[in-house]
Design a protein around this motif. Structure first.
Motif, short mmCIF file in Angstrom:
data_model
loop_
_atom_site.label_atom_id
_atom_site.label_comp_id
_atom_site.label_asym_id
_atom_site.label_seq_id
_atom_site.Cartn_x
_atom_site.Cartn_y
_atom_site.Cartn_z
N GLU A 267 0.86 -1.36 0.04
CA GLU A 267 -0.09 0.17 0.03
C GLU A 267 0.96 1.35 0.07
OE1 GLU A 267 -2.20 3.21 1.67
OE2 GLU A 267 -0.55 2.47 2.64
N GLY A 268 0.21 2.39 -0.58
CA GLY A 268 0.94 3.60 -0.90
C GLY A 268 1.96 4.21 0.53
N LEU A 269 1.14 4.21 1.43
CA LEU A 269 1.65 4.86 2.79
C LEU A 269 2.75 3.80 3.26
CD1 LEU A 269 -1.23 6.49 4.74
CD2 LEU A 269 0.20 7.34 2.95
N ASP A 270 2.49 2.45 3.21
CA ASP A 270 3.43 1.63 3.59
C ASP A 270 4.65 1.67 2.91
OD1 ASP A 270 4.79 -0.42 5.03
OD2 ASP A 270 3.60 -2.01 3.83
N LEU A 271 4.54 1.94 1.60
CA LEU A 271 5.71 1.96 0.61
C LEU A 271 6.51 3.11 1.24
CD1 LEU A 271 7.14 1.82 -2.04
CD2 LEU A 271 5.36 3.01 -3.18
N LEU A 272 5.88 4.41 1.19
CA LEU A 272 6.71 5.50 1.59
C LEU A 272 7.32 5.43 2.76
CD1 LEU A 272 7.30 8.44 1.06
CD2 LEU A 272 5.17 9.27 2.03
N GLY A 273 6.61 4.58 3.96
CA GLY A 273 7.17 4.40 5.33
C GLY A 273 8.45 3.48 5.17
N ARG A 274 8.43 2.48 3.99
CA ARG A 274 9.71 1.90 3.69
C ARG A 274 10.84 2.39 3.41
NH1 ARG A 274 7.39 -4.30 1.97
NH2 ARG A 274 5.79 -4.31 3.09
#
Length: 223
Positions: free
Chosen positions: A61-68
């Motif tokens: 998911e996009g927010l998870d991607l950014l967090g990673r």
């Protein structure tokens, strides 16, 4: 001038094709990922000037991607592009590490203007601008933390750091809620968000970090 590179992570093929064509016509070199896993791989292995990320992505998911990406030290400015665009969604995206958030459907000219703004903000700044005196210590701007005078550090979210930086750089100015929204939360219309972030900063740094000027707004606390 070298060509600016954008990573576009969008699973809607029709939209990604349209955006790729528009961005290429504006002089950008565009890499496209159709899911979060591919976006994560590209974001970690290649250098970009701007990231444009959808939220509802397959695989990651996009927010998870950014967090990673942020957890791996990738500082590239990111714009979230999502149909989830109510104030709570935008605040969640900004707190996750995005520098900007634009809801779908969107105006293409506005998107291009926001991308230009992100590129300007990402330009190298003088070393003296990296650290600012704030009540109780110094704000490390790129690190998004306050190094306390008595020792220790306080970590801030992206929006908390931006809000505190705004007040600290113009410490004699009183900012209305509307002015804070325009400077720090450009995608939010609910002025109550400003009061919420004042609460967050006071909780982390003490009540004196942000001063309420009755009837006018907020300013930086005394050093």
């Amino acid at each position: 001038m070298p060509q600016s590179r954008i990573l576009l992570v969008e699973d809607d093929r029709q939209l990604s094709d349209m955006l790729t064509e528009i961005l290429a016509s504006e002089g950008y070199a565009v890499d496209v990922a159709g899911d979060g896993q591919r976006g994560l791989h590209l974001g970690l292995t290649r250098e970009y000037d701007v990231l444009v990320l959808d939220r509802g992505l397959p695989a990651v998911e996009g927010l998870d991607l950014l967090g990673r990406l942020r957890s791996k030290g990738v500082p590239t400015p990111a714009l979230m592009l999502s149909a989830l665009s109510n104030p709570a969604d935008r605040v969640e995206g900004l707190d996750a590490g995005a520098e900007d958030y634009l809801g779908k459907p969107f105006d293409v000219d506005e998107l291009l203007a926001r991308l230009r703004a992100l590129r300007r903000r990402a330009a190298v700044t003088p070393a003296s601008a990296q650290e600012i005196r704030v009540p109780g210590g110094r704000l490390d701007v790129p690190g998004r933390r306050v190094d306390l005078a008595e020792g220790g550090t306080v970590d801030l979210s992206e929006r908390e750091a931006s809000f505190l930086e705004l007040l600290a750089r113009r410490r004699n100015q009183v900012f209305s809620r509307r002015e804070v929204l325009e400077e720090v939360f450009p995608d939010v219309t609910d002025e109550g968000v400003v009061d919420t972030y004042v609460y967050y900063l006071r909780r982390k740094l003490g009540r004196g970090a942000v001063v309420t000027v009755r009837g006018l707004g907020y300013r930086c606390g005394a050093l």
